[in-house]
Design an enzyme around this catalytic site. Structure first.
Site, PDB file in Angstrom:
ATOM      1  N   ASP A  40      38.155  20.452  18.830  1.00 38.08           N
ATOM      2  CA  ASP A  40      38.176  19.827  17.515  1.00 38.08           C
ATOM      3  C   ASP A  40      39.568  19.624  17.108  1.00 38.08           C
ATOM      4  OD1 ASP A  40      35.270  19.802  17.611  1.00 38.08           O
ATOM      5  OD2 ASP A  40      35.080  21.375  16.114  1.00 38.08           O
TER       6      ASP A  40
ATOM      7  N   TYR B 112      41.442  16.803  18.712  1.00 41.45           N
ATOM      8  CA  TYR B 112      40.913  15.537  18.151  1.00 41.45           C
ATOM      9  C   TYR B 112      41.571  15.692  16.687  1.00 41.45           C
ATOM     10  CZ  TYR B 112      37.706  12.542  15.554  1.00 41.45           C
ATOM     11  OH  TYR B 112      37.069  11.252  14.950  1.00 41.45           O
ATOM     12  N   ASP B 113      41.678  16.617  16.036  1.00 37.65           N
ATOM     13  CA  ASP B 113      42.291  16.443  14.855  1.00 37.65           C
ATOM     14  C   ASP B 113      43.843  16.182  14.866  1.00 37.65           C
ATOM     15  OD1 ASP B 113      39.985  17.204  13.393  1.00 37.65           O
ATOM     16  OD2 ASP B 113      40.651  19.542  13.260  1.00 37.65           O
TER      17      ASP B 113
ATOM     18  N   LEU C 207       7.556  -4.405   4.705  1.00 41.54           N
ATOM     19  CA  LEU C 207       6.240  -4.629   5.556  1.00 41.54           C
ATOM     20  C   LEU C 207       5.057  -4.313   5.196  1.00 41.54           C
ATOM     21  CD1 LEU C 207       8.198  -2.096   8.455  1.00 41.54           C
ATOM     22  CD2 LEU C 207       7.524  -4.761   8.847  1.00 41.54           C
TER      23      LEU C 207
ATOM     24  N   GLU D 299       8.361   0.563  17.548  1.00 41.78           N
ATOM     25  CA  GLU D 299       9.457   1.423  17.098  1.00 41.78           C
ATOM     26  C   GLU D 299       9.223   2.371  16.142  1.00 41.78           C
ATOM     27  OE1 GLU D 299      13.209  -0.988  15.901  1.00 41.78           O
ATOM     28  OE2 GLU D 299      11.700  -2.664  16.569  1.00 41.78           O
TER      29      GLU D 299
ATOM     30  N   LYS E  56       8.830   4.314  12.684  1.00 40.69           N
ATOM     31  CA  LYS E  56       9.317   4.031  11.319  1.00 40.69           C
ATOM     32  C   LYS E  56      10.011   5.211  10.709  1.00 40.69           C
ATOM     33  CE  LYS E  56       7.958   1.725   7.314  1.00 40.69           C
ATOM     34  NZ  LYS E  56       8.738   2.444   6.402  1.00 40.69           N
TER      35      LYS E  56
ATOM     36  N   ASP F 179      11.952   7.434   8.256  1.00 41.65           N
ATOM     37  CA  ASP F 179      11.962   7.788   6.572  1.00 41.65           C
ATOM     38  C   ASP F 179      13.208   7.845   6.003  1.00 41.65           C
ATOM     39  OD1 ASP F 179      10.359   7.899   4.439  1.00 41.65           O
ATOM     40  OD2 ASP F 179       9.582   9.985   4.817  1.00 41.65           O
TER      41      ASP F 179
ATOM     42  N   GLU G 193      18.078   1.395   9.254  1.00 47.11           N
ATOM     43  CA  GLU G 193      17.559   2.653   8.458  1.00 47.11           C
ATOM     44  C   GLU G 193      18.699   3.634   8.513  1.00 47.11           C
ATOM     45  OE1 GLU G 193      14.669   1.582   6.974  1.00 47.11           O
ATOM     46  OE2 GLU G 193      13.921   3.507   6.224  1.00 47.11           O
TER      47      GLU G 193
ATOM     48  N   TYR H  41      17.037  -1.966  13.554  1.00 46.19           N
ATOM     49  CA  TYR H  41      16.034  -2.352  14.245  1.00 46.19           C
ATOM     50  C   TYR H  41      15.676  -4.140  13.903  1.00 46.19           C
ATOM     51  CZ  TYR H  41      14.853  -1.198   9.435  1.00 46.19           C
ATOM     52  OH  TYR H  41      14.803  -1.162   7.666  1.00 46.19           O
TER      53      TYR H  41
ATOM     54  N   LYS I 218       5.739  -5.248  16.251  1.00 48.18           N
ATOM     55  CA  LYS I 218       6.425  -6.262  15.862  1.00 48.18           C
ATOM     56  C   LYS I 218       6.288  -7.551  17.000  1.00 48.18           C
ATOM     57  CE  LYS I 218      10.610  -4.532  13.504  1.00 48.18           C
ATOM     58  NZ  LYS I 218      11.835  -3.825  13.648  1.00 48.18           N
TER      59      LYS I 218
ATOM     60  N   LYS J 208       0.907   3.251   9.382  1.00 51.21           N
ATOM     61  CA  LYS J 208       1.390   4.580   8.845  1.00 51.21           C
ATOM     62  C   LYS J 208       0.883   5.794   9.417  1.00 51.21           C
ATOM     63  CE  LYS J 208       4.177   4.340   5.579  1.00 51.21           C
ATOM     64  NZ  LYS J 208       4.158   3.893   4.230  1.00 51.21           N
TER      65      LYS J 208
ATOM     66  N   CYS K 129       0.764  44.863 -10.256  1.00 50.74           N
ATOM     67  CA  CYS K 129       0.076  44.158  -9.124  1.00 50.74           C
ATOM     68  C   CYS K 129      -1.275  43.687  -9.611  1.00 50.74           C
ATOM     69  CB  CYS K 129      -0.101  45.420  -7.912  1.00 50.74           C
ATOM     70  SG  CYS K 129      -1.314  44.791  -6.658  1.00 50.74           S
TER      71      CYS K 129
ATOM     72  N   CYS L  89      -4.209  45.808  -7.961  1.00 49.60           N
ATOM     73  CA  CYS L  89      -4.341  47.320  -8.137  1.00 49.60           C
ATOM     74  C   CYS L  89      -3.609  47.876  -9.318  1.00 49.60           C
ATOM     75  CB  CYS L  89      -3.744  48.330  -6.974  1.00 49.60           C
ATOM     76  SG  CYS L  89      -2.028  48.183  -6.772  1.00 49.60           S
TER      77      CYS L  89
ATOM     78  N   CYS M 290       4.176  45.288  -4.747  1.00 49.27           N
ATOM     79  CA  CYS M 290       3.461  46.206  -5.240  1.00 49.27           C
ATOM     80  C   CYS M 290       3.739  47.828  -4.812  1.00 49.27           C
ATOM     81  CB  CYS M 290       1.995  45.760  -5.192  1.00 49.27           C
ATOM     82  SG  CYS M 290       0.813  47.124  -5.132  1.00 49.27           S
TER      83      CYS M 290
ATOM     84  N   CYS N 122      -3.498  50.393  -2.815  1.00 47.29           N
ATOM     85  CA  CYS N 122      -3.678  48.752  -3.258  1.00 47.29           C
ATOM     86  C   CYS N 122      -4.674  48.110  -2.415  1.00 47.29           C
ATOM     87  CB  CYS N 122      -2.484  47.966  -3.246  1.00 47.29           C
ATOM     88  SG  CYS N 122      -2.704  46.307  -3.554  1.00 47.29           S
TER      89      CYS N 122
END
Ligand code: 5U1
Length: 749
Positions: A38, A41-42, A88, A120, A122, A124, A179, A231, A297, A321, A415, A418, A433, A439
């Protein structure tokens, strides 16, 4: 490279830096094979940033520096989609999937031939459109109403998997759709971070992705772990011919560096589609990200054109779905359930709702901290989640729907089972409790745990039978199971002659167990199956375990002394002459222990004032907060184990179980075959100089003896150190032999 004049050398350096950074981004984010640290890279990144600051005319929209976010916006500009962003149609069953296929065949006038599809998952997340001009990413937008979206270009630029320029792209405009989402693990980490910062936690990965993308300050978006998968294509204006199938289009995207789903698959007909759906649904939990179905598709782009659209949705695609894993419903009330250790768990009583393929009317709220973190009130519309076999949980409240009379969820003072006072300690989130074994709820859970498969594994002793046994007061503690008679069992509902016999056999068979199972079955708070096994291996005997003091598990050592210094001290102490007088110890230590402060020498001597103690010290004993001697047993658990065995009731129960015949193979502690103390029962009391109490216990157990916590007529002898107290008095009154430290040495040699 000083000054502002743009030289070819500056241009070359900037190009080289950009190429290298893009390469490292890909190695890190796409291939999981970083080639530089890292920090390295920095260095590259900062050099590029400073060159761009010095030569602003050389800044390009695809520079990797644009990923860190731009200045905050007042509001998002509107973007007209030149080609509408479609939605869709859904299918919810195999029949609806087959109907979709039939409609396509009818429209294409295909009588017998099958239609080829591409499947493919789907995702979310949030649908977006990306525009590349001559291979460079120039604009990105949300879907909006399908015709007009919002310009979120600076935010999209921060997504590491979104290429800022395409590889070998033709000149012209390429618009793609995809997405934006957040991995499940990244979502958990993000929420943990948000909670630590007292910032808003997100209800689910979708909301986190959508919320992050719609931030006006893209430098915050840059800190969110967003991903993108492409997609579909949007409006494409290039001279080259386009691919002929959706599948080839995905390959083309991928070749240009656009991320496409690695789960995408070409399928020869609709029956393959159902199989694909079943397979992905079954493995849904193992995917890194949340999906809510499969998109199928038509593969041929010509067939797609022939099929066309109905209003906003294409005829050539369908989203099949999965059963929803989240649903909203009303929170009617909250009850508190009492667990085995007395912990009170708030449970939401819900208006029944179909979620994750089942009707759900109860869901856990975990604990009161979670309730306040999620800001849930009784009367709220709440989001309920049920994924796979996971217990349904309330994820959060839809605050916009909160009624005026929504009521706060409060912890009961007593509780609910009891009526003992409920205790809330400051360091743990759970309320408990205080009734303990008195109890009924705790008792029931203790019994259920004791008989469970991974504990004593008593087959046939289900919840219903345990409830009846409790009601009829035939059983109140685990050891009572071993006293049950056939006549008693026959009194119970649903227990016939044969099943009573089976039950008694199962109870009897459970007596032959392992030490690990037995420890687990005791139900010591926090001690799970693995830790129970570790304890069994470590101590080899229940007596050694029950006698181990807190310090045994987590040596507390000398404050401020780390492992390295502790090792050095132990090495040096090996040369401490055995005849050093206690009054000369300080001088010897101060002169020989290099790098040890006078206060630390004092602390060491205070704890180990004798020469022989110092000579025999281990690193763990000196090291401040040394590592636990038993894997998995930290300070909290050590405290719980010690507390458990400190209870006379628990000791009595352990003895009762052993007396009832519960037994296991001999100790796992290595033993040279010397069983000279077999059959003897010892009790240890007071302070010893040469050995710790657990060392004494281990040594006695190794020779086959039993070590118990209280003196009785059965006790062979009391091993008595200094300040032995009440046990000594009891031993004297019962006429039990008393052995001092010198006599003990003789016993053990
Ligand atoms: N995987 C995938 N998700 N998804 C969503 N493909 C896909 N296609 C979509 C949408 C809205 O629309 C196309 C029909 C362009």
């Amino acid at each position: 490279m000083d000054g502002t004049e743009v030289t070819p050398e500056v241009k070359r350096r900037i190009k080289k830096l950009r190429d290298e950074i893009v390469h490292h981004n890909r190695q890190y984010h796409e291939l999981d094979q970083p080639e530089v640290t890292d920090a390295e890279y920095d260095v590259l990144f900062r050099e590029l940033q400073s060159l761009e600051k010095q030569y602003p005319s050389l800044i390009t929209p695809d520079s990797p520096t644009s990923r860190v976010g731009a200045a905050p916006l007042e509001k998002f500009a509107k973007v007209e989609h030149r080609q509408a962003m479609l939605s869709l149609d859904n299918a919810f069953s195999e029949k609806e999937l087959n109907d979709f296929n039939q409609r396509i065949k009818d429209r294409l006038k295909l009588k017998v031939a099958t239609v080829e599809y591409v499947a493919e998952p789907k995702l979310d997340g949030l649908a977006v459109s990306l525009v590349y001009e001559d291979g460079v990413f120039v604009q990105g937008a949300t879907r909006g109403d399908g015709n007009t979206g919002e310009d979120i270009t600076p935010n999209l630029r921060t997504i590491k998997s979104l290429p800022l320029s395409l590889k070998d792209a033709p000149d012209g405009r390429i618009e793609v759709r995809g997405e934006v989402f957040i991995d499940k693990a990244a979502f958990e980490a993000l929420n943990a971070h948000q909670a630590r910062q007292n910032d808003k936690v997100f209800v689910n990965p979708r909301n986190a992705a959508a919320g992050s993308l719609r931030l006006l300050d893209s430098s915050i978006t840059a800190q969110r772990p967003l991903r993108i998968i492409i997609y579909a294509m949007g409006l494409i204006e290039i001279d080259d011919a386009l691919p002929e199938t959706h599948w080839d289009m995905l390959q083309w995207f991928s070749a240009m560096g656009l991320p496409v789903s690695d789960q995408a698959q070409k399928l020869s007909d609709i029956s393959q589609c159902q199989k694909y759906y079943d397979r992905i649904l079954a493995g849904r939990e193992s995917l890194d990200y949340e999906i809510d179905g499969i998109v199928f598709k038509v593969n041929s782009l010509q067939q797609q054109i022939d099929l066309g659209f109905v209003s906003r949705a294409p005829r050539w695609a369908v989203a099949y779905k999965f059963p929803a894993e989240e649903a909203t419903t009303l929170l009617l009330s909250v009850d508190f359930q009492v667990g085995r250790t007395g912990a009170l768990t708030p449970v939401a009583r819900l208006e029944p709702v179909f979620v994750g393929g089942a009707m759900v009317s109860n869901a856990t709220l975990h604990n009161m901290d979670e309730v306040s973190r999620k800001g849930i009130y009784i009367g709220d519309t709440v989001i309920v989640r049920r994924a796979g076999d996971v217990i349904p949980e309330v994820v959060g409240a839809v605050t916009s729907k909160r009624p005026a009379d929504a009521a706060e969820i409060t912890l009961p003072a007593e509780c609910p089972v009891c009526a003992s006072p409920v205790i809330v300690s400051e360091d743990v989130a759970v309320a408990k409790c205080s009734g303990g074994f008195n109890c009924n709820a705790q008792r029931r859970e203790v019994l259920k745990h004791f008989v469970s498969r991974r504990a004593m594994n008593i087959d046939g002793l289900g919840e219903k039978i345990i409830d009846q046994l409790l009601e009829r007061k035939m059983v109140s503690r685990p050891s009572d199971f071993y006293q049950l008679t056939k006549d008693q069992l026959l009194e119970l509902d649903l227990v016939a002659d044969k099943s009573a016999d089976n039950l008694l056999n199962a109870i009897d068979a459970s007596k032959q167990t392992t030490l690990g199972r037995f420890i687990f079955a005791l139900g010591i708070p926090e001690v799970g199956e693995t830790t129970a096994k570790q304890l069994a291996i470590h101590f080899g005997a229940i007596d050694a375990l029950s006698a181990a003091p807190y310090d045994y598990y987590v040596p507390t050592g000398i404050p401020g002394i780390g492992k390295t210094r502790a090792s050095r001290i132990v090495e040096t102490l090996e040369s401490l002459p055995g005849d050093t007088k206690p009054e000369s110890l300080k001088e010897w230590l101060s002169g020989n222990l290099t790098g040890v402060k006078p206060a630390e020498v004092d602390a060491l001597l205070l704890r180990y004032p004798e020469t022989h103690q110092l000579q025999n010290l281990s690193v763990a004993e000196i090291q401040s907060k040394g590592e636990s001697r038993v894997e998995g047993v930290g300070q909290t658990m050590a405290g719980l184990i010690v507390d458990f065995f400190a209870s006379a009731d628990n000791q009595k129960e352990v003895n009762a179980l052993i007396e009832a015949g519960v037994q296991w193979e001999s100790a796992t502690v290595p033993n040279d075959g010397d069983e000279s103390l077999a059959g003897n029962i010892y009790v240890i009391s007071g302070k010893f100089t040469d050995m710790s109490r657990d060392q004494i216990t281990a040594a006695l157990v190794e020779k086959g003896a039993k070590v118990t916590g209280s003196v009785s007529k059965k006790t062979t002898a009391l091993i008595c150190g200094e300040a032995a107290g009440s046990k000594l008095a009891k031993a004297q009154s019962l006429g039990v032999e008393i052995i001092d430290e010198n006599a003990l040495a003789g016993l053990l040699n």
